[in-house]
Design an enzyme around this catalytic site. Structure first.
Site: not given
Ligand code: DON
Length: 321
Positions: A77, A80, A205, A257, A275
């Site tokens: 993320s 993003k 994505y 978040y 993550v």
């Molecule tokens: O879409 C997802 O769930 C992962 N590719 C990215 C989520 C993420 O990194 C949340 N961050 N803490």
């Protein structure tokens, strides 16, 4: 600039003072054994929990790194924030925010929810990140869209390492029921830009989440945001100044978040977590920092990375820069 940020006004601003303080904070956080490595994307579970690296890049190109500084890891993320900055540069914030809000969601990053306008709350959560991705060069073929964004990421990193983990991309595509459910829910509510392909958008994505950096290259990307969209190591103007500013605003309010409020209260700096264990941290007009340690807390933020951020603002007057 670094000297001005040091708490003790009488210290002569020396780079080595700053670096030895960063090393102290790094060593303190190294002993943190909290958290668990993400496993809902199978490939991520293969990161060693003791990986721990930090890198700093100032807006005038000074560099300091410590720990696991050249081990590639996926942005997840953290991407993003970078994708949002590119979308705002390409399309303008007014266009982007026709589709995505600017409010913290107060929920988990992959919550199946839309705001009162039937839009994703912000571009830093999965729903908003998916829609922001849909806005970038939609007229291009998938391969050319990926190449375009990859090139922008490489420019933001000043040519430092930018890679791609196909294994992570494939493993995420294979286990993405939640993101597919989110996307179908958004399509049902007419959230997608006209003509956007749900499948192509999700695949792009997942690819952007699987782009790899090291803390060294990630710090340059963070410094590009700190420097108004201009890469401090090359002088390349990648992002509009407004786009960089908007990105920092939403990183500050939504980047961590449902820890974003506490992070803003305790740390007071724009940040974006992933993550994969990365935290992209920006001290506007001073420096960019990338920390990386895979074990995450229950909200999806890196435990060692969070401890480092708290140590940073307790040693330097960076809070609410
Ligand atoms: O879409 C997802 O769930 C992962 N590719 C990215 C989520 C993420 O990194 C949340 N961050 N803490």
């Amino acid at each position: 600039l670094i000297g001005q940020a040091l708490k003790n006004e009488f210290v002569i601003p020396e780079w080595r003072v700053f670096c030895s303080t960063i090393e102290k904070i790094y060593v303190e956080a190294k002993s943190n054994t909290d958290g668990k490595v993400a496993n809902y994307i199978p490939q991520l579970s293969r990161y060693r929990p003791n990986y721990w690296g930090v890198s700093v890049c100032t807006v005038d190109g000074q560099r300091y790194s410590i720990g696991d500084t050249n081990v590639p890891f996926c942005l997840q993320s953290c991407s993003k924030a970078l994708t949002y900055a590119i979308a705002c540069t390409e399309k303008g914030a007014d266009h982007v925010h026709k589709y995505v809000g600017q409010e913290p969601s107060g929920r988990s990053f992959n919550e199946l929810s839309l705001d009162h306008n039937k839009k994703p709350h912000n571009p830093m959560i999965n729903a908003g990140g998916i829609l922001t991705t849909a806005m970038i060069e939609p007229h291009l073929k998938p391969a050319d869209r990926f190449d375009f964004i990859m090139n922008e990421y490489q420019r933001m990193a000043g040519g430092d390492f930018i890679g791609f983990s196909n294994a992570t991309y494939l493993s995420e595509k294979d286990t993405a029921d939640r993101n597919f459910a989110l996307s179908y829910y958004m399509r049902e509510n007419k959230c997608f830009p006209e003509g956007a392909s749900l499948q192509e958008t999700l695949e792009l994505y997942f690819q952007l989440c699987s782009i790899e950096v090291t803390v060294d290259s990630g710090a340059v990307m963070a410094a590009t945001l700190a420097n108004g969209g201009i890469c401090p190591t090359t002088g390349d103007a990648i992002l509009d100044n407004d786009a960089a500013r908007n990105t920092l605003s939403l990183m500050h309010s939504c980047g961590m978040y449902d820890y974003s409020g506490q992070f803003a209260f305790k740390i007071g700096l724009p940040a974006k977590s992933g993550v994969g264990g990365g935290i992209l941290l920006v001290v506007p007009n001073v420096c960019g920092i990338m920390t990386w340690s895979p074990p995450l807390d229950e909200l999806g933020n890196s435990c060692r990375g969070l401890q480092f951020c708290e140590g940073l603002v307790s040693n330097f007057n960076f809070h609410n820069y």
